[in-house]
Motif scaffolding. Structure first.
Motif, PDB file in Angstrom:
ATOM      1  N   THR A 102       0.792  -1.092   0.197  1.00 37.01           N
ATOM      2  CA  THR A 102       0.070  -0.251   0.098  1.00 37.01           C
ATOM      3  C   THR A 102       0.819   1.524  -0.065  1.00 37.01           C
ATOM      4  O   THR A 102       0.515   2.385  -0.754  1.00 37.01           O
ATOM      5  CB  THR A 102      -1.034  -0.097   1.257  1.00 37.01           C
ATOM      6  N   LEU A 115       2.440   1.592  -3.313  1.00 34.98           N
ATOM      7  CA  LEU A 115       1.307   2.071  -4.083  1.00 34.98           C
ATOM      8  C   LEU A 115       1.211   3.541  -4.221  1.00 34.98           C
ATOM      9  O   LEU A 115       1.032   4.388  -5.142  1.00 34.98           O
ATOM     10  CB  LEU A 115       0.134   1.355  -4.364  1.00 34.98           C
ATOM     11  N   ASN A 116       1.020   4.085  -3.056  1.00 35.16           N
ATOM     12  CA  ASN A 116       1.038   5.563  -2.627  1.00 35.16           C
ATOM     13  C   ASN A 116       2.150   6.326  -3.165  1.00 35.16           C
ATOM     14  O   ASN A 116       1.895   7.373  -3.808  1.00 35.16           O
ATOM     15  CB  ASN A 116       0.761   5.867  -1.053  1.00 35.16           C
ATOM     16  N   ILE A 134       4.241   5.343  -5.608  1.00 30.18           N
ATOM     17  CA  ILE A 134       4.054   5.463  -7.487  1.00 30.18           C
ATOM     18  C   ILE A 134       2.850   6.536  -7.670  1.00 30.18           C
ATOM     19  O   ILE A 134       3.162   7.569  -8.574  1.00 30.18           O
ATOM     20  CB  ILE A 134       3.762   4.082  -7.593  1.00 30.18           C
ATOM     21  N   ARG A 135       1.736   6.604  -7.198  1.00 28.56           N
ATOM     22  CA  ARG A 135       0.946   7.363  -7.445  1.00 28.56           C
ATOM     23  C   ARG A 135       1.324   8.746  -7.105  1.00 28.56           C
ATOM     24  O   ARG A 135       1.015   9.766  -8.038  1.00 28.56           O
ATOM     25  CB  ARG A 135      -0.528   7.112  -6.611  1.00 28.56           C
ATOM     26  N   LEU A 136       1.667   9.108  -6.037  1.00 25.89           N
ATOM     27  CA  LEU A 136       2.178  10.613  -5.745  1.00 25.89           C
ATOM     28  C   LEU A 136       3.274  10.896  -6.793  1.00 25.89           C
ATOM     29  O   LEU A 136       3.388  12.011  -7.322  1.00 25.89           O
ATOM     30  CB  LEU A 136       2.752  10.643  -4.303  1.00 25.89           C
ATOM     31  N   THR A 137       4.214  10.039  -7.101  1.00 27.34           N
ATOM     32  CA  THR A 137       5.288  10.389  -8.140  1.00 27.34           C
ATOM     33  C   THR A 137       4.349  10.757  -9.531  1.00 27.34           C
ATOM     34  O   THR A 137       5.007  11.691 -10.058  1.00 27.34           O
ATOM     35  CB  THR A 137       6.231   9.011  -8.383  1.00 27.34           C
ATOM     36  N   GLN A 138       3.446   9.655  -9.873  1.00 23.70           N
ATOM     37  CA  GLN A 138       2.875   9.905 -11.208  1.00 23.70           C
ATOM     38  C   GLN A 138       1.885  11.120 -11.064  1.00 23.70           C
ATOM     39  O   GLN A 138       2.108  12.168 -12.170  1.00 23.70           O
ATOM     40  CB  GLN A 138       2.015   8.801 -11.495  1.00 23.70           C
ATOM     41  N   GLU A 139       1.342  11.781  -9.994  1.00 27.04           N
ATOM     42  CA  GLU A 139       0.585  12.848  -9.904  1.00 27.04           C
ATOM     43  C   GLU A 139       1.731  14.104 -10.050  1.00 27.04           C
ATOM     44  O   GLU A 139       1.110  15.065 -10.462  1.00 27.04           O
ATOM     45  CB  GLU A 139      -0.267  12.763  -8.605  1.00 27.04           C
ATOM     46  N   THR A 195       1.071  -0.794 -12.474  1.00 27.80           N
ATOM     47  CA  THR A 195       1.059   0.680 -12.173  1.00 27.80           C
ATOM     48  C   THR A 195       1.288   1.578 -13.279  1.00 27.80           C
ATOM     49  O   THR A 195       1.208   2.784 -13.131  1.00 27.80           O
ATOM     50  CB  THR A 195       1.898   1.110 -10.883  1.00 27.80           C
ATOM     51  N   ASN A 196       1.795   1.139 -14.527  1.00 28.36           N
ATOM     52  CA  ASN A 196       1.919   1.728 -15.646  1.00 28.36           C
ATOM     53  C   ASN A 196       3.240   2.588 -15.432  1.00 28.36           C
ATOM     54  O   ASN A 196       3.256   3.600 -15.863  1.00 28.36           O
ATOM     55  CB  ASN A 196       0.990   2.627 -16.136  1.00 28.36           C
ATOM     56  N   ALA A 197       4.030   2.020 -14.539  1.00 29.63           N
ATOM     57  CA  ALA A 197       5.375   3.004 -14.448  1.00 29.63           C
ATOM     58  C   ALA A 197       6.049   3.055 -15.575  1.00 29.63           C
ATOM     59  O   ALA A 197       6.702   4.328 -15.641  1.00 29.63           O
ATOM     60  CB  ALA A 197       6.204   2.068 -13.497  1.00 29.63           C
TER      61      ALA A 197
END
Length: 179
Positions: free
Chosen positions: A91, A94-95, A97-102, A128-130
């Motif tokens: 978790t 994932l958070n 990764i999401r913060l990085t992408q945002e 996660t489409n990294a």
């Protein structure tokens, strides 16, 4: 802190000189990505390198961020190494990764040195489409297991699989102007 030393060459640089050295290398060589160009506690140096190169190459923070949300929020980069077992939980990963992408950064899902043949990070990178997976060269079985899993995932996805390739860098590095 305050200096960077290349021991073999017996050369010492100030933070500003070291940032300038990085810029000089980029000007001479076709470098598109640098990981941890400055020390993990040198926020000033990171700022200098980011100002000089942040629009020209991928600047990956690894030790600077350690997949830690609070450090990412403070960070100065345009890409981040994501190591699942560095932060603690899936978790939290994932958070991160999401913060990085945002933030418009590029996540680079990475294995750890001496890791097992477990292929979960291959799935994590795809799910996660990294766009990037770092497991090093094709020289050891634990690395090959991850590369082979990505190939299997691609086969399974069939026509739905997308390879971003070099277009990935267009997210952070604008295309040169055409004349």
């Amino acid at each position: 802190m305050g200096t960077y030393c290349l021991e073999l060459e017996q050369v010492t640089f100030t933070v500003a000189e070291f940032a300038q050295l990085m810029e000089g290398w980029r000007n001479r060589y076709p470098i598109i990505s640098i990981e941890d160009p400055m020390a993990d506690t040198d926020w000033t140096g990171w700022q200098m390198v980011h100002e000089k190169l942040g629009q020209r190459i991928q600047l990956i923070g690894d030790d600077l961020f350690t997949t830690n949300i609070r450090r990412i929020e403070r960070g100065i980069a345009n890409a981040m190494l994501i190591k699942l077992n560095q932060i603690g939980t899936v978790t939290e990963t994932l958070n991160a990764i999401r913060l990085t992408q945002e933030a418009g950064w590029l996540p680079v899902v990475s294995a750890r040195s001496g890791e097992t043949e477990d292929t979960f990070i291959s799935h994590l990178a795809v799910a996660t489409n990294a766009g990037q997976l770092k497991v090093d060269s094709f020289s050891r079985s634990e690395r090959m297991a991850k590369w082979n899993e990505v190939i299997r995932i691609e086969r399974h996805l069939g026509a739905n699989a997308r390879l971003i390739g070099a277009d990935l860098f267009r997210r952070i590095i604008p295309a040169p102007a055409r004349t």
